[in-house]
Scaffold this motif. Structure first.
Motif, PDB file in Angstrom:
ATOM      1  N   TYR A 196       0.837  -1.203   0.000  1.00 29.99           N
ATOM      2  CA  TYR A 196       0.000   0.000   0.000  1.00 29.99           C
ATOM      3  C   TYR A 196       0.871   1.251   0.000  1.00 29.99           C
ATOM      4  CZ  TYR A 196      -2.212   3.877   2.493  1.00 29.99           C
ATOM      5  OH  TYR A 196      -2.618   5.120   2.889  1.00 29.99           O
ATOM      6  N   HIS A 197       1.871   1.284   0.872  1.00 31.46           N
ATOM      7  CA  HIS A 197       2.726   2.466   0.958  1.00 31.46           C
ATOM      8  C   HIS A 197       3.534   2.684  -0.326  1.00 31.46           C
ATOM      9  CE1 HIS A 197       1.725   3.497   5.014  1.00 31.46           C
ATOM     10  NE2 HIS A 197       2.089   2.320   5.482  1.00 31.46           N
ATOM     11  N   VAL A 198       4.058   1.635  -0.892  1.00 29.03           N
ATOM     12  CA  VAL A 198       4.867   1.760  -2.109  1.00 29.03           C
ATOM     13  C   VAL A 198       4.004   2.221  -3.292  1.00 29.03           C
ATOM     14  CG1 VAL A 198       6.211   0.471  -3.816  1.00 29.03           C
ATOM     15  CG2 VAL A 198       6.633   0.126  -1.377  1.00 29.03           C
ATOM     16  N   ILE A 199       2.886   1.564  -3.510  1.00 28.07           N
ATOM     17  CA  ILE A 199       2.030   1.899  -4.654  1.00 28.07           C
ATOM     18  C   ILE A 199       1.444   3.300  -4.507  1.00 28.07           C
ATOM     19  CG2 ILE A 199      -0.130   1.292  -5.830  1.00 28.07           C
ATOM     20  CD1 ILE A 199       0.639  -1.670  -5.206  1.00 28.07           C
ATOM     21  N   LEU A 200       0.953   3.633  -3.313  1.00 29.50           N
ATOM     22  CA  LEU A 200       0.385   4.966  -3.127  1.00 29.50           C
ATOM     23  C   LEU A 200       1.447   6.046  -3.239  1.00 29.50           C
ATOM     24  CD1 LEU A 200      -2.226   6.548  -2.544  1.00 29.50           C
ATOM     25  CD2 LEU A 200      -1.463   6.618  -0.178  1.00 29.50           C
TER      26      LEU A 200
END
Length: 139
Positions: free
Chosen positions: A86-90
């Motif tokens: 989630y953190h990487v993609i966002l």
């Protein structure tokens, strides 16, 4: 050296951890950025930025509530993997949105302020994802 995995802090103590502070920064910075950029602006570029900020606010707030209410114990999911991706993609999506907004309207001070707060939110997302990975490797 101990090969034990550190335990995840849950409950109200989560707010004092690096991940808890990062989630608070993510929500607050994204909220203020949406307010600054969203005032009297319209168009696809702003919609992309506002959707990135809205995703940041909603998902980070949900994760914060899940950890502080101890609901993560009841929901047996791979939280470390979910959060990391989630953190990487966002962060990638948010960086693209910030670049588009600042490229289009780099002379409007509130847009610059929103972009800077977006960068602060992205930094918090990346730090949160790194700390999550450091404490709970994906493998």
């Amino acid at each position: 050296m101990s090969s034990e995995q550190p335990t995840q802090v849950i409950g109200t103590g989560y707010l004092a951890t690096l991940q808890g502070v990062c989630k608070i920064v993510e929500v607050v910075a994204s909220f203020i950025a949406v307010l600054l950029v969203g005032i009297n602006t319209w168009g696809t570029v702003f919609d992309v930025f506002e959707s990135a900020a809205a995703l940041s606010i909603i998902i980070s707030a949900i994760l914060l509530i899940l950890y502080t209410s101890k609901a993560v114990e009841k929901l047996q999911l791979p939280w470390n993997r979910i959060q990391f991706f989630y953190h990487v993609i966002l962060s990638i999506y948010y960086i693209i949105a910030i670049a588009l907004v600042l490229d289009k309207f780099y002379v409007v001070s509130r847009i610059i302020g929103g972009g800077v707060l977006g960068i602060l939110a992205v930094t918090a997302h990346l730090l949160d994802g790194y700390d999550n990975y450091r404490k709970h490797p994906l493998c």
